[in-house]
Design a protein around this motif. Structure first.
Motif, PDB file in Angstrom:
ATOM      1  N   CYS A 120       0.849  -1.191   0.000  1.00  0.00           N
ATOM      2  CA  CYS A 120       0.000   0.000   0.000  1.00  0.00           C
ATOM      3  C   CYS A 120       0.885   1.241   0.000  1.00  0.00           C
ATOM      4  CB  CYS A 120      -0.878  -0.021   1.240  1.00  0.00           C
ATOM      5  SG  CYS A 120      -1.732   1.533   1.524  1.00  0.00           S
ATOM      6  N   CYS A 124       0.325   1.475   5.190  1.00  0.00           N
ATOM      7  CA  CYS A 124      -0.472   0.996   6.317  1.00  0.00           C
ATOM      8  C   CYS A 124       0.029  -0.360   6.783  1.00  0.00           C
ATOM      9  CB  CYS A 124      -1.946   0.895   5.931  1.00  0.00           C
ATOM     10  SG  CYS A 124      -2.271  -0.380   4.700  1.00  0.00           S
ATOM     11  N   HIS A 136      -8.277  -0.545  -2.450  1.00  0.00           N
ATOM     12  CA  HIS A 136      -7.822  -0.471  -1.055  1.00  0.00           C
ATOM     13  C   HIS A 136      -7.392   0.952  -0.718  1.00  0.00           C
ATOM     14  CE1 HIS A 136      -5.643  -0.971   2.669  1.00  0.00           C
ATOM     15  NE2 HIS A 136      -4.605  -0.369   2.083  1.00  0.00           N
ATOM     16  N   CYS A 141      -8.206   2.016   3.026  1.00  0.00           N
ATOM     17  CA  CYS A 141      -6.989   2.165   3.820  1.00  0.00           C
ATOM     18  C   CYS A 141      -7.191   3.157   4.965  1.00  0.00           C
ATOM     19  CB  CYS A 141      -5.827   2.618   2.944  1.00  0.00           C
ATOM     20  SG  CYS A 141      -4.313   2.742   3.906  1.00  0.00           S
TER      21      CYS A 141
HETATM   22 ZN   LIG Z   1      -3.088   0.872   3.044  1.00  0.00          ZN
END
Ligand SMILES: [Zn+2]
Ligand SMILES: [Zn+2]
Ligand SMILES: [Zn+2]
Ligand SMILES: [Zn+2]
Length: 343
Positions: A120, A124, A136, A141
């Protein structure tokens, strides 16, 4: 999967030729090297280990050799066609071995293999298949920046508003059609004629001829009262059974009616029958057909169209003398069900 200790063991579209196989690891040559002693081909990492350990050529045992990269063989290997290593997960890519790193590169801007795991971008700690990383990062997220969250919420709101509009339109249309249906049902109910109830009048038309012909004459149906029992009169101008040839016979037949569910069974009412006296010019009570008197085997239950009455309702000479209306060549007899009493 590629392994850096030796050759390629990829999922090849066609089995690679023997000439492209490493004599040490028996896999397809990775960075193919040719050896000076006997001209054999090895992967660079495979012959590299022999060199480091100062061992002789594994094929001809010569202790002295040099090695160099064989660019022609390398090109041949790179041109072999392979399937994506993520084929089992669903990637249907196939291409040259030399392009595969590019296809699988997780950091490339160009998004090629959708099934490679990508970290990501908001750090995260999650990693996701590339084909779902966008959703996401924008929708899920926890670390996405506030402006991304705002944009996401705005999109959801817009979506809900659209959905809401669609549902509303659908329901409005449904309500309109239900209202129309309701109106037409109401009209139908209002237009339906009320069933006839006592006093109920019935004329035996052409009485004398019917008597000659031994006819059974039945009245139209009527109801004992509003939402009551449905019934009709049965008359035999020339008599039935013990009244044959001597009497007018009359019976009340209980029918299946639309309110039967709400009524008590067997039917036990009293049906009062009048006749119109042509001599007195008035209605005269003749008799009561009392269903309470009917024998057990003739009870009028819900599903049996039972009848009860009198084979000897009125002597035929009395009918002729008092109750017959002469109308040219015709003669009529008028009957009235004055009321029906229920117990
Ligand atoms: Zn993330
Ligand atoms: Zn050799
Ligand atoms: Zn090798
Ligand atoms: Zn792929």
């Amino acid at each position: 999967m590629a392994t850096f200790s030796g050759g390629y063991d990829n999922d090849f579209v066609d089995q690679p030729p023997k000439s492209l196989e490493c004599s040490i690891c028996l896999l397809t040559l990775r960075d193919p090297m040719v050896i000076s002693c006997c001209g054999s081909h090895f992967c660079e990492p495979c012959i590299g280990r022999i060199n480091t350990n100062r061992k002789p050529c594994p094929l001809c045992n010569s202790p002295d050799f040099t090695t160099f990269l064989h660019k022609g063989v390398a090109r041949e290997v790179n041109a072999l066609r392979v399937y994506c290593p993520k084929k089992a997960q669903g990637c249907d890519w196939q291409g040259e071995l030399g392009q595969m790193d590019h296809h699988l590169n997780p950091t490339a801007n160009y998004r090629v293999c959708g099934f490679v795991m990508v970290d990501c971008k908001y750090k995260c700690g999650g990693s996701f298949e590339r084909r779902v990383i966008d959703s996401h990062e924008t929708d899920d997220c926890a670390k996405r920046p506030i402006e991304v969250q705002v944009a996401f919420l705005a999109r959801r709101l817009e979506m809900l508003a659209t959905e809401n509009r669609e549902i509303r339109t659908k329901f409005e249309a449904e309500i309109i059609s239900l209202k129309a249906e309701n109106t037409s049902l109401k009209q139908e109910i209002e237009a339906r004629p009320l069933p006839p109830v006592p006093p109920f009048y019935f004329t035996i038309l052409n009485y004398e001829q019917s008597k000659k012909d031994n006819c059974l004459i039945t009245s139209p149906p009527f109801y004992s009262h509003l939402k009551g029992y449905k019934m009709r009169l049965q008359t035999f101008p020339n008599g039935d059974r013990t009244g044959q040839n001597t009497h007018l016979s009359l019976f009340v037949l209980i029918m299946r009616g639309e309110f039967d569910d709400t009524l008590q069974w067997p039917f036990t009412g009293r049906v009062t029958i009048d006749m119109y006296s042509e001599n007195l010019k008035q209605w005269t009570p003749i008799t009561v057909v009392d269903f309470k008197d009917s024998p057990v085997d003739r009870k009028c239950d819900r599903l049996t169209n039972g009848s009860w009455g009198y084979p000897q309702f009125l002597p035929q000479d009395q009918v002729a003398a008092e109750y017959m209306l002469k109308d040219g060549t015709y003669s009529h007899v008028r009957l009235r069900v004055n009321y029906v009493e229920l117990y």
